[in-house]
Design a protein around this motif. Structure first.
Motif, PDB file in Angstrom:
ATOM      1  N   UNK A 141       0.846  -1.194   0.000  1.00 38.04           N
ATOM      2  CA  UNK A 141       0.000   0.000   0.000  1.00 38.04           C
ATOM      3  C   UNK A 141       0.886   1.251   0.000  1.00 38.04           C
ATOM      4  N   UNK A 142       1.327   1.694  -1.174  1.00 31.92           N
ATOM      5  CA  UNK A 142       2.251   2.838  -1.259  1.00 31.92           C
ATOM      6  C   UNK A 142       1.652   4.152  -0.779  1.00 31.92           C
ATOM      7  N   UNK A 143       0.301   4.260  -0.747  1.00 33.49           N
ATOM      8  CA  UNK A 143      -0.347   5.518  -0.401  1.00 33.49           C
ATOM      9  C   UNK A 143      -0.615   5.675   1.097  1.00 33.49           C
ATOM     10  N   UNK A 144      -0.174   4.745   1.923  1.00 34.50           N
ATOM     11  CA  UNK A 144      -0.448   4.851   3.361  1.00 34.50           C
ATOM     12  C   UNK A 144       0.272   6.024   4.009  1.00 34.50           C
ATOM     13  N   UNK A 145       1.187   6.630   3.289  1.00 36.15           N
ATOM     14  CA  UNK A 145       1.923   7.782   3.830  1.00 36.15           C
ATOM     15  C   UNK A 145       1.247   9.105   3.489  1.00 36.15           C
ATOM     16  N   UNK A 146       0.128   9.072   2.752  1.00 37.26           N
ATOM     17  CA  UNK A 146      -0.579  10.303   2.389  1.00 37.26           C
ATOM     18  C   UNK A 146      -2.051  10.168   2.744  1.00 37.26           C
ATOM     19  N   UNK A 147      -2.732  11.311   2.875  1.00 34.54           N
ATOM     20  CA  UNK A 147      -4.147  11.267   3.233  1.00 34.54           C
ATOM     21  C   UNK A 147      -5.038  11.587   2.031  1.00 34.54           C
ATOM     22  N   UNK A 175     -16.129  10.869  12.282  1.00 34.80           N
ATOM     23  CA  UNK A 175     -14.861  11.589  12.230  1.00 34.80           C
ATOM     24  C   UNK A 175     -15.038  13.110  12.193  1.00 34.80           C
ATOM     25  N   UNK A 176     -15.988  13.643  11.402  1.00 33.53           N
ATOM     26  CA  UNK A 176     -16.211  15.097  11.467  1.00 33.53           C
ATOM     27  C   UNK A 176     -16.621  15.561  12.864  1.00 33.53           C
ATOM     28  N   UNK A 177     -17.407  14.754  13.566  1.00 29.19           N
ATOM     29  CA  UNK A 177     -17.801  15.111  14.939  1.00 29.19           C
ATOM     30  C   UNK A 177     -16.587  15.101  15.859  1.00 29.19           C
ATOM     31  N   UNK A 178     -15.704  14.098  15.704  1.00 26.99           N
ATOM     32  CA  UNK A 178     -14.489  14.049  16.523  1.00 26.99           C
ATOM     33  C   UNK A 178     -13.565  15.223  16.214  1.00 26.99           C
ATOM     34  N   UNK A 179     -13.581  15.668  14.962  1.00 27.01           N
ATOM     35  CA  UNK A 179     -12.736  16.803  14.589  1.00 27.01           C
ATOM     36  C   UNK A 179     -13.216  18.108  15.217  1.00 27.01           C
ATOM     37  N   UNK A 180     -14.494  18.152  15.590  1.00 23.84           N
ATOM     38  CA  UNK A 180     -14.976  19.320  16.317  1.00 23.84           C
ATOM     39  C   UNK A 180     -14.347  19.387  17.705  1.00 23.84           C
ATOM     40  N   UNK A 181     -14.059  18.217  18.274  1.00 26.51           N
ATOM     41  CA  UNK A 181     -13.425  18.153  19.593  1.00 26.51           C
ATOM     42  C   UNK A 181     -11.925  18.367  19.465  1.00 26.51           C
ATOM     43  N   UNK A 182     -11.332  17.702  18.457  1.00 23.40           N
ATOM     44  CA  UNK A 182      -9.899  17.821  18.217  1.00 23.40           C
ATOM     45  C   UNK A 182      -9.658  17.882  16.706  1.00 23.40           C
ATOM     46  N   UNK A 183      -9.371  19.063  16.169  1.00 25.90           N
ATOM     47  CA  UNK A 183      -9.174  19.188  14.710  1.00 25.90           C
ATOM     48  C   UNK A 183      -8.082  18.282  14.160  1.00 25.90           C
ATOM     49  N   UNK A 188      -7.586  15.135  15.088  1.00 26.69           N
ATOM     50  CA  UNK A 188      -7.895  13.800  15.600  1.00 26.69           C
ATOM     51  C   UNK A 188      -7.358  12.696  14.692  1.00 26.69           C
ATOM     52  N   UNK A 189      -7.344  12.900  13.384  1.00 30.64           N
ATOM     53  CA  UNK A 189      -6.845  11.865  12.469  1.00 30.64           C
ATOM     54  C   UNK A 189      -5.360  11.612  12.712  1.00 30.64           C
ATOM     55  N   UNK A 190      -4.593  12.716  12.877  1.00 28.28           N
ATOM     56  CA  UNK A 190      -3.167  12.571  13.154  1.00 28.28           C
ATOM     57  C   UNK A 190      -2.953  11.902  14.505  1.00 28.28           C
ATOM     58  N   UNK A 191      -3.796  12.229  15.474  1.00 28.81           N
ATOM     59  CA  UNK A 191      -3.678  11.634  16.805  1.00 28.81           C
ATOM     60  C   UNK A 191      -3.954  10.132  16.762  1.00 28.81           C
ATOM     61  N   UNK A 192      -4.983   9.757  16.007  1.00 28.52           N
ATOM     62  CA  UNK A 192      -5.311   8.334  15.882  1.00 28.52           C
ATOM     63  C   UNK A 192      -4.195   7.601  15.153  1.00 28.52           C
ATOM     64  N   UNK A 193      -3.633   8.238  14.125  1.00 30.00           N
ATOM     65  CA  UNK A 193      -2.541   7.601  13.391  1.00 30.00           C
ATOM     66  C   UNK A 193      -1.324   7.389  14.293  1.00 30.00           C
TER      67      UNK A 193
END
Length: 439
Positions: A157-163, A199-207, A209-214
């Motif tokens: 999966x070469x694209x796992x390093x990009x969003x 995920x959009x709801x979680x981003x309201x709490x922590x913009x 959040x995706x980086x944090x989960x990663x």
């Protein structure tokens, strides 16, 4: 983005330009971007497209788009057709799982036929975040919390390093055409619901959040390696192989700090699911002789050891549902719910069954059929042998063998995905409705 992916591929030794790669191409933005990146980077590509026949004319339109794209880019293409809904029914799995299994089974066939070295798919960083959340919601061990792996066997999966946003920018910069899957916007699919709502709801709490989960996922991936190293050390201490069987020392097992976890890891390769492993663990201090089954193995609880050997006999494998949980995922995917009779609005759907909760006794049991089985078909009063039901409904041998029965005690209450038993039906005296949905 290209430099980031180049570095990611080299760092993790995912691909070499000296050999052919199979590229999964649906026609969507991610897969088109992946094919474009690999082609312009000098990789020898063979595109592979699956028509799952799930979206009518839209599926055929996607196929035509991929054909035209590959012709334009001078990339060889293989196409295959699947009757996915029928195969999902035959395998008693969800449509999503059937599509996944069929796709990778075919990709591996292409790998061998074309002497390729890798299968490239377009999963990206956001997919990995969604997978972690999906596994967390369903209930998982540490493996399920490490997201999607960058390489598993021949799949890379070469694209796992990009969003997703970086891929969209790449698409725009290179003016790449793509098709949009209309089902990606439908929240009836759990993954879509996570992406579009949770995920959009979680981003309201922590913009971020995706980086944090990663970051959490990456940390857990490292922890997983340490965990597996320790499990393998304990395996060498606790278990030993003798000719045609494996012995697990009960005394050494219970001396471990987390014996139930270790037992699950030892038994999982033999096909014992988590529920059965919990039952085996509970039996460790009981009298010898208790027997447990997986699809291919038999485990006997002896005085000092758990003895595992190949099951040479045809045995009815049973899975217990001990209490009213919200869902199970083994051996099949079911959701369970209780509905007040005042809120009861039945749907006519074979994948949904309704029962009077007071008539159902836990633990429930999932098992395969036996020749002596009978039930009272919904809407009827008399018994019917299951073998006759299969004959009347034109079940072939494979369909019979793959059918699961849900039982309350020894009574069949549902031929899963087919028909429920009339004795357990909802009636005018029902107060609570027990609802099951095959996912």
């Amino acid at each position: 983005m290209q430099n980031i992916i180049d570095h990611f591929i080299i760092k993790n030794q995912l691909l070499t330009k000296s050999s052919k790669v199979i590229v999964g191409v649906s026609g969507g933005a991610d897969s088109v971007a992946l094919l474009h990146y690999l082609r312009t980077s000098g990789y020898d590509c063979l595109a592979a497209h699956c028509n799952f026949h799930l979206r009518g004319e839209e599926s055929n339109s996607d196929e035509q788009f991929v054909k035209e794209l590959c012709t334009k880019w001078d990339i060889p293409l293989e196409v295959i057709y699947f009757e996915t809904e029928q195969i999902a029914l035959e395998r008693h799995i969800s449509i999503e799982m059937a599509a996944r299994e069929l796709r990778y089974e075919w990709f591996n066939q292409l790998l061998s036929a074309h002497q390729a070295t890798a299968i490239c798919v377009a999963h990206h960083r956001d997919d990995s975040v969604e997978t972690l959340l999906l596994n967390l919601i369903r209930g998982t061990g540490i493996r399920g919390l490490s997201g999607i792996s960058q390489k598993k066997g021949n799949v890379v999966r070469p694209f796992l390093c990009v969003n997703r946003s970086e891929i969209e920018a790449y698409i725009s910069e290179n003016n790449l055409p793509f098709v949009t899957d209309g089902t990606n916007a439908e929240t009836i699919y759990l993954r879509n619901k996570l992406r579009l709502e949770l995920l959009p709801w979680l981003e309201e709490i922590n913009p971020s959040v995706r980086e944090a989960i990663e970051r959490t996922s990456n940390n857990l991936r490292c922890v997983e390696q340490i965990y597996l190293t320790e499990i393998n050390k304990q395996r060498a201490i606790v278990a030993k192989n003798e000719k045609d069987k494996t012995l697990i020392s009960i005394q050494k097992l219970i001396a471990f700090s987390e014996p139930s976890t270790l037992l699950f890891e030892l038994l999982q390769p033999f096909g014992f699911n988590r529920n059965v492993c919990e039952n085996i663990f509970d039996s460790l201090h009981s009298i010898p002789g208790k027997t447990f089954y997986s699809s291919q193995y038999i485990l006997v609880k002896d005085r000092n050891d758990l003895i595992i050997k190949k099951n040479e006999e045809e045995v009815s494998v049973e899975f217990l549902i001990q209490s009213l949980v919200s869902s199970i995922f083994d051996p099949i995917n079911l959701s369970l719910d209780v509905v007040d009779i005042n809120d009861f609005e039945p749907l006519k759907d074979k994948t949904i069954a309704y029962f009077d909760l007071e008539k159902v006794k836990f633990p429930l049991k999932l098992r395969r059929w036996k020749k002596s089985d009978w039930f009272v078909p919904f809407g009827m009063n008399g018994k019917k042998k299951l073998s006759n039901y299969f004959t009347d409904n034109k079940f072939n041998i494979h369909q019979k063998d793959e059918t699961w029965l849900l039982c309350s005690g020894e009574d069949i209450i549902w031929i899963v995905g087919e028909r429920s038993d009339n004795r357990f039906r909802v009636n005018e005296l029902t107060k609570k409705v027990f609802k099951l949905v095959q996912l």
